[in-house]
Design a protein around this motif. Sequence first.
Motif, PDB file in Angstrom:
ATOM      1  N   GLN A   1      -3.108 -17.708  14.881  1.00 34.61           N
ATOM      2  CA  GLN A   1      -3.673 -17.773  15.796  1.00 34.61           C
ATOM      3  C   GLN A   1      -4.368 -16.740  15.843  1.00 34.61           C
ATOM      4  O   GLN A   1      -4.509 -15.764  15.374  1.00 34.61           O
ATOM      5  CB  GLN A   1      -2.872 -17.438  16.934  1.00 34.61           C
ATOM      6  N   TRP A   2      -5.846 -17.128  16.915  1.00 38.62           N
ATOM      7  CA  TRP A   2      -6.487 -15.804  16.769  1.00 38.62           C
ATOM      8  C   TRP A   2      -6.888 -15.663  18.741  1.00 38.62           C
ATOM      9  O   TRP A   2      -6.966 -16.717  19.241  1.00 38.62           O
ATOM     10  CB  TRP A   2      -7.831 -15.874  16.399  1.00 38.62           C
TER      11      TRP A   2
ATOM     12  N   ARG B   1     -10.034 -17.055  11.827  1.00 39.36           N
ATOM     13  CA  ARG B   1      -9.172 -17.673  11.558  1.00 39.36           C
ATOM     14  C   ARG B   1      -8.420 -18.931   9.892  1.00 39.36           C
ATOM     15  O   ARG B   1      -7.545 -17.948   9.546  1.00 39.36           O
ATOM     16  CB  ARG B   1      -8.345 -18.464  13.065  1.00 39.36           C
TER      17      ARG B   1
END
Length: 208
Positions: free
Chosen positions: A189-190, A182
């Motif tokens: 976000q991830w 990320r």
Amino acid sequence: MPSLVWALSELNEKLALELVRDKLTAGVPPLDIVEECKSGLAAVGERYSRGEYFLGDLVLSGEIFQEIMHILNPVLAGGEKPATAGKIVFGTVEGDIHDIGKNITISLLRCHGFEVYDLGVNVPPDKFIYWLNKTGSQILCLSTLLTSCFDVLKRTVRLVRMIEREQRVRVLIGGLVNERVRAYAGADQWVTDARRGVELCLQWNGVQ
């Protein structure tokens, strides 16, 4: 009775489809069935990593899952909320043709009222930009399961930041990713879980 997870892990298409239909008849929520499918597909992936399955087996598991989704999609669509939660552009990045996780997440997003523009797989960065501009979407979801595609993630996010004007586009990456990926890509976000991805999109659009 054999479980759906077991049927998928054994690549038993006939049994898997039969179990899905039985579960729907018994009133099992379709999203719960999707979660079982994810566990079954994960089991296939583990067997592949141990050398018990080959690439063709992975492809077959994906095809079985697509058949399952053909059964579940009409039920999921019946439970969809009006598309009032916002617009999302979604795709698997250039160089990657994996789409199981993407398809699961899109189904969940639509159930929560999002209008999702599915660009498919192997999507080049400029195509994401085109669809962001065309639709006015304020969320972009990028998926990949290949480490070789991390540079494509980064190029895509860089282009997104260049077109941002009055309002920021939130970028969510998913698949074989983590916080380091990320940060490298510059995404917001991830996630590795479809439901968590939906939660974030709802939060970003002020729905939760």
